[in-house]
Design an enzyme around this catalytic site. Structure first.
Site, PDB file in Angstrom:
ATOM      1  N   SER A 167       3.829  -7.089 -16.369  1.00  0.00           N
ATOM      2  CA  SER A 167       3.207  -7.141 -15.013  1.00  0.00           C
ATOM      3  C   SER A 167       1.661  -6.889 -15.193  1.00  0.00           C
ATOM      4  O   SER A 167       1.190  -7.087 -16.256  1.00  0.00           O
ATOM      5  CB  SER A 167       3.683  -5.817 -14.423  1.00  0.00           C
ATOM      6  OG  SER A 167       3.353  -5.611 -13.173  1.00  0.00           O
ATOM      7  N   LEU A 168       1.025  -6.946 -14.005  1.00  0.00           N
ATOM      8  CA  LEU A 168      -0.366  -6.899 -14.206  1.00  0.00           C
ATOM      9  C   LEU A 168      -0.833  -5.470 -13.972  1.00  0.00           C
ATOM     10  O   LEU A 168      -0.478  -4.885 -12.853  1.00  0.00           O
ATOM     11  CB  LEU A 168      -0.927  -7.778 -13.378  1.00  0.00           C
ATOM     12  CG  LEU A 168      -1.208  -9.096 -13.594  1.00  0.00           C
ATOM     13  CD1 LEU A 168      -1.516 -10.026 -12.400  1.00  0.00           C
ATOM     14  CD2 LEU A 168      -1.873  -9.352 -14.825  1.00  0.00           C
ATOM     15  N   ASP A 174       2.377   1.481  -3.659  1.00  0.00           N
ATOM     16  CA  ASP A 174       1.757   2.170  -4.215  1.00  0.00           C
ATOM     17  C   ASP A 174       1.290   3.681  -3.986  1.00  0.00           C
ATOM     18  O   ASP A 174       1.197   4.279  -5.009  1.00  0.00           O
ATOM     19  CB  ASP A 174       0.228   1.048  -4.228  1.00  0.00           C
ATOM     20  CG  ASP A 174       0.424  -0.092  -4.837  1.00  0.00           C
ATOM     21  OD1 ASP A 174       1.729  -0.625  -5.260  1.00  0.00           O
ATOM     22  OD2 ASP A 174      -0.377  -1.143  -4.440  1.00  0.00           O
ATOM     23  N   CYS A 225      18.878   5.908  27.861  1.00  0.00           N
ATOM     24  CA  CYS A 225      18.742   4.547  27.481  1.00  0.00           C
ATOM     25  C   CYS A 225      19.235   3.600  28.626  1.00  0.00           C
ATOM     26  O   CYS A 225      19.930   3.897  29.649  1.00  0.00           O
ATOM     27  CB  CYS A 225      20.115   4.377  26.588  1.00  0.00           C
ATOM     28  SG  CYS A 225      20.660   2.611  26.326  1.00  0.00           S
ATOM     29  N   LYS A 283      -8.987 -12.316 -15.707  1.00  0.00           N
ATOM     30  CA  LYS A 283      -8.545 -12.750 -16.878  1.00  0.00           C
ATOM     31  C   LYS A 283      -9.717 -12.835 -18.017  1.00  0.00           C
ATOM     32  O   LYS A 283     -10.646 -13.356 -17.533  1.00  0.00           O
ATOM     33  CB  LYS A 283      -7.684 -13.709 -17.000  1.00  0.00           C
ATOM     34  CG  LYS A 283      -6.445 -13.605 -15.996  1.00  0.00           C
ATOM     35  CD  LYS A 283      -5.606 -14.820 -16.255  1.00  0.00           C
ATOM     36  CE  LYS A 283      -4.352 -15.069 -15.166  1.00  0.00           C
ATOM     37  NZ  LYS A 283      -3.650 -16.070 -15.042  1.00  0.00           N
ATOM     38  N   PHE A 340       0.796  -1.235   0.019  1.00  0.00           N
ATOM     39  CA  PHE A 340       0.071   0.061   0.107  1.00  0.00           C
ATOM     40  C   PHE A 340       0.786   1.148   0.056  1.00  0.00           C
ATOM     41  O   PHE A 340       0.582   2.161  -0.645  1.00  0.00           O
ATOM     42  CB  PHE A 340      -0.989   0.039   1.022  1.00  0.00           C
ATOM     43  CG  PHE A 340      -2.314  -0.861   1.117  1.00  0.00           C
ATOM     44  CD1 PHE A 340      -2.227  -1.971   0.444  1.00  0.00           C
ATOM     45  CD2 PHE A 340      -3.367  -0.187   1.425  1.00  0.00           C
ATOM     46  CE1 PHE A 340      -3.428  -2.615   0.188  1.00  0.00           C
ATOM     47  CE2 PHE A 340      -4.684  -0.765   1.289  1.00  0.00           C
ATOM     48  CZ  PHE A 340      -4.713  -2.018   0.683  1.00  0.00           C
ATOM     49  N   LYS A 386      -4.075 -14.737  -6.821  1.00  0.00           N
ATOM     50  CA  LYS A 386      -2.831 -14.402  -7.160  1.00  0.00           C
ATOM     51  C   LYS A 386      -1.799 -14.486  -6.198  1.00  0.00           C
ATOM     52  O   LYS A 386      -1.972 -14.464  -5.094  1.00  0.00           O
ATOM     53  CB  LYS A 386      -2.976 -12.592  -7.298  1.00  0.00           C
ATOM     54  CG  LYS A 386      -1.980 -11.899  -7.826  1.00  0.00           C
ATOM     55  CD  LYS A 386      -2.149 -10.351  -7.898  1.00  0.00           C
ATOM     56  CE  LYS A 386      -0.691  -9.654  -8.505  1.00  0.00           C
ATOM     57  NZ  LYS A 386       0.346  -9.578  -7.503  1.00  0.00           N
TER      58      LYS A 386
HETATM   59  S1  IVH Z   1      -1.216 -13.726 -15.083  1.00  0.00           S
HETATM   60  C1  IVH Z   1       1.049 -10.895 -18.336  1.00  0.00           C
HETATM   61  N1  IVH Z   1      -1.933 -15.118 -12.967  1.00  0.00           N
HETATM   62  O1  IVH Z   1       1.445 -11.283 -10.245  1.00  0.00           O
HETATM   63  C2  IVH Z   1       1.387 -11.190 -16.891  1.00  0.00           C
HETATM   64  N2  IVH Z   1      -0.001 -13.566 -12.551  1.00  0.00           N
HETATM   65  O2  IVH Z   1       1.824  -8.471  -9.966  1.00  0.00           O
HETATM   66  C3  IVH Z   1       0.125 -12.316 -16.736  1.00  0.00           C
HETATM   67  N3  IVH Z   1       0.793 -13.591 -10.675  1.00  0.00           N
HETATM   68  O3  IVH Z   1       3.826 -10.682 -13.252  1.00  0.00           O
HETATM   69  C4  IVH Z   1       0.227 -12.904 -15.351  1.00  0.00           C
HETATM   70  N4  IVH Z   1      -0.593 -14.976  -9.670  1.00  0.00           N
HETATM   71  O4  IVH Z   1       4.029 -12.878 -11.526  1.00  0.00           O
HETATM   72  C5  IVH Z   1      -0.949 -14.070 -13.524  1.00  0.00           C
HETATM   73  N5  IVH Z   1      -2.607 -16.230 -11.146  1.00  0.00           N
HETATM   74  C6  IVH Z   1      -1.972 -15.386 -11.644  1.00  0.00           C
HETATM   75  C7  IVH Z   1      -0.755 -14.872 -10.793  1.00  0.00           C
HETATM   76  C8  IVH Z   1      -0.078 -14.076 -11.525  1.00  0.00           C
HETATM   77  C9  IVH Z   1       0.666 -14.592  -9.225  1.00  0.00           C
HETATM   78  C10 IVH Z   1       1.944 -12.720 -10.430  1.00  0.00           C
HETATM   79  C11 IVH Z   1       2.586 -12.701 -11.741  1.00  0.00           C
HETATM   80  C12 IVH Z   1       2.611 -11.052 -12.279  1.00  0.00           C
HETATM   81  C13 IVH Z   1       2.513 -10.414 -10.976  1.00  0.00           C
HETATM   82  C14 IVH Z   1       1.835  -9.403 -11.360  1.00  0.00           C
END
Ligand code: IVH
Length: 622
Positions: A114-115, A69, A449, A331, A66, A152
């Site tokens: 990354s996500l 970010d 101290c 996704k 947090f 995740k």
């Molecule tokens: S999909 C293009 N699925 O989280 C990236 N990532 O914070 C698609 N991660 O880089 C990743 N669990 O290392 C995906 N179920 C999951 C995941 C996951 C952990 C990680 C991954 C990603 C990072 C982003």
């Protein structure tokens, strides 16, 4: 779907995902930023880069997700308000580099991104609605489902490369374009098969990158971390750090012993394409068929409402999962739609991470103790009635500083809220006043101290408590502990208990004494056996070749942390050169005057300048 409509969606999605997380824009009109704003932006960039290094490379983060970010959001909002101040390289919150020296690098065929992430359900809904609008009316009712929702995993991203079914390489994400080659270690992780399972009548791809996460189960983490502590090494702060640190060991046998796990959730490059695999759900089934462990909790969801249901269900289940999960990933299921959506610079547009709120539990604040750091900062620590939090047992939590105790109005005996956010140590974040007992005791912050009797100074209205005697035995112990720890000299075998033994035996009184230890003195003055002694001495010898900035930052010189130490070493090249530099030369390296003053004073002492001279010149970069 028209190209224009898709393009509009990209813009919209990019804006809505960014907006989901950004702090409200500052109340400033666009134009040229003031010097204060510019220096805040510079500070933010440096700070973000430093925390990226701590997180990705050193596996030793100092901030919660947090807090991190929030830094990124602040920089992004300033950059939005002052576009003229955006540096071409400004890339806050994008992919940092996990590269460690001594690992060779290898290019990913398809970059590892990354996500995009959000902390709010509104952010998730906006994402789902925008995607759903792309699909022709009525199509939602038909299969396949439009979305999937899954945990995740809080671990380390890897890419396993198979050629004609044989495992040839395992890479970390690195900077997204190229990653560290950790094949020797990864081969020892159960779950990463050496060969893909060959089904009858099917040819395996000539080349495939399989993407996943190496992580550590809670039970394994607790057991292994305890064993590390008992063996004298510094324990890890979280299962994620444990996984990251283990993957970068130079000892595959030890990697095997540590019992990491892996889960796969996608592919990068696949040559030739997998015909017939049209959805993510099918892709997971293909991976499973090939013998790869995949996410087992993936749920298909047809629309935003079902995604929300799945999120709620996962949120409820989360604390019972045996592995660390820091959110959910939503996704797009149909792979052709994913292709149409494509990717932004650092994240695909077909996925969104929803970060769970931090874990929070109640416990009783039994007492408050003080911890003196290497540089003299005193941190109050809550001693708690043991409680389970985020999968691990917690008995201590930070109270940050004296002002925080006053702000929260904490008393010994109170029932308090304890949170663990991401990787860092747990913190007390509030008090349940309705449960305050009559016996609750106000904490009087000591003025001296208890060990050396020297004054404790409160600065910035109690935001900092400073110990004033660097020669206090408590400070010396902390300095030594910090110096030998993983981000600094990284002397394995010299954890808290061994350090204490060496101090008690009178063998180590200050950091330089570590390098004077001999086999004889260790064997005759401690109860260490020959094998442990040899291991310790080898680790000490290895530490002479640590990067010099790690050594410098480990000395506990006031105002000289990792970023200042790195600046100095980039400028001067060696620890010896830093130690012999005069004040003007130190200041030309761009470090703050206070740090230059502290360094000069420190190395004016012959003990420390001789110490600095012992470290062999750094090896030239590979
Ligand atoms: S999909 C293009 N699925 O989280 C990236 N990532 O914070 C698609 N991660 O880089 C990743 N669990 O290392 C995906 N179920 C999951 C995941 C996951 C952990 C990680 C991954 C990603 C990072 C982003």
């Amino acid at each position: 779907m028209s190209a224009l409509r898709l393009f509009m969606l990209f813009l919209w999605l990019a804006a809505s995902c960014a907006a989901a997380d950004s702090a409200p824009a500052d109340n400033v009109s666009s134009g040229n930023p003031s010097r204060t704003v510019l220096s805040r932006m510079t500070w933010l960039r440096e700070e973000i880069a430093r925390h990226d290094r701590l997180y990705f490379r050193d596996a030793a983060p100092e901030l919660t997700d947090f807090e991190y970010d929030a830094l990124c959001a602040e920089l992004r909002s300033l950059e939005k308000a002052f576009p003229t101040a955006v540096l071409p390289a400004a890339n806050a919150g994008a992919i940092a580099d996990d590269h460690s020296p001594h690992f060779s690098r290898h290019r990913h065929r398809v970059p590892m991104l990354s996500l995009a992430k959000t902390h709010t359900t509104d952010g998730v809904r906006a994402f789902c609605d925008a995607i759903a609008r792309l699909v022709p009316a009525g199509a939602n009712a038909t299969t396949p489902a439009l979305f999937t929702v899954e945990p995740k995993f809080d671990g380390v991203a890897v890419s396993a490369v198979y050629e004609n079914g044989k495992l040839v390489r395992v890479l970390t994400r690195g900077d997204g374009q190229q990653g560290d080659d950790v094949t020797a270690n990864a081969r020892r992780i159960t779950g990463i098969p050496k060969a893909l399972r060959d089904s009858v009548g099917e040819t395996l791809p000539r080349f495939v990158e399989i993407r996943g996460e190496v992580y550590c189960q809670f039970s394994v983490f607790e057991k292994q971390n305890r064993a590390l502590g008992a063996a004298g090494a510094t324990p890890f702060a979280s299962p994620r750090n444990f996984a990251a640190g283990t993957l970068k060991l130079h000892d595959p046998d030890e990697v095997a012993r540590r019992g990491l796990s892996v889960v796969f959730y996608g592919t990068g490059a696949v040559v030739p394409d997998l015909n017939g695999v049209k959805t993510y759900a099918k892709q997971l089934a293909w991976l499973r068929e090939k013998g790869l462990p995949t996410v087992t909790d993936t749920v298909e969801a047809k629309d935003a409402a079902s995604v929300m249901d799945a999120l709620r269900a996962l949120g409820k289940k989360r604390s019972r999962l045996p592995y660390p999960v820091d959110g959910a990933v939503i996704k797009v299921n149909p792979l052709t739609l994913r292709q149409q959506l494509g990717s932004a610079a650092d994240a695909p547009r077909w996925a969104l991470a929803f970060k769970f709120p931090p874990d929070r539990v109640k416990s009783v604040l039994e007492s408050i103790t003080l911890q003196v750091g290497a540089t003299g900062t005193i941190t109050p620590v809550a001693q708690l009635k043991p409680v389970r939090l985020g999968g691990v047992n917690v008995q201590r939590a930070t109270l940050y500083n004296p002002a925080n105790i006053t702000r929260l109005d904490l008393r010994e005996g109170d029932t308090v809220f304890v949170e663990r956010r991401g990787d860092v140590i747990p913190a007390v974040t509030g008090v349940d006043l309705s449960l305050r007992p009559a016996t609750a005791k106000v904490f009087a912050f000591p003025e001296k101290c208890s060990t050396c009797g020297m004054p404790i100074l409160l600065e910035n209205n109690g935001a900092i408590a400073r110990h004033t005697n660097p020669a206090c035995p408590l400070r010396i112990i902390q300095r030594i502990k910090r110096f030998v720890s993983r981000p600094h000299a990284n002397i394995a075998g010299m954890g808290a208990s061994t350090t204490q033994k060496l101090i008690d035996a009178g063998l180590v009184r200050e950091i330089p004494d570590i390098y004077k230890l001999s086999r004889n003195s260790l064997l005759s003055n401690t109860r260490m056996n020959a094998a442990s002694v040899d291991k310790l001495l080898a680790a000490i010898e290895r530490s002479r070749h640590a990067e010099h900035w790690r050594i410098l930052a480990g000395l506990g010189i006031e105002d000289v942390g990792v970023s200042t130490a790195r600046k100095l070493l980039t400028h001067f090249g060696s620890l010896r050169a830093v130690a012999t530099a005069d004040r003007p030369a130190l200041e030309t390296s761009g470090i703050p005057p206070a740090a230059a003053r502290a360094i000069q004073k420190f190395f004016a002492n012959k003990v420390w300048s001789d110490f600095a001279g012992q470290f062999p010149p750094p090896r030239p970069p590979e």
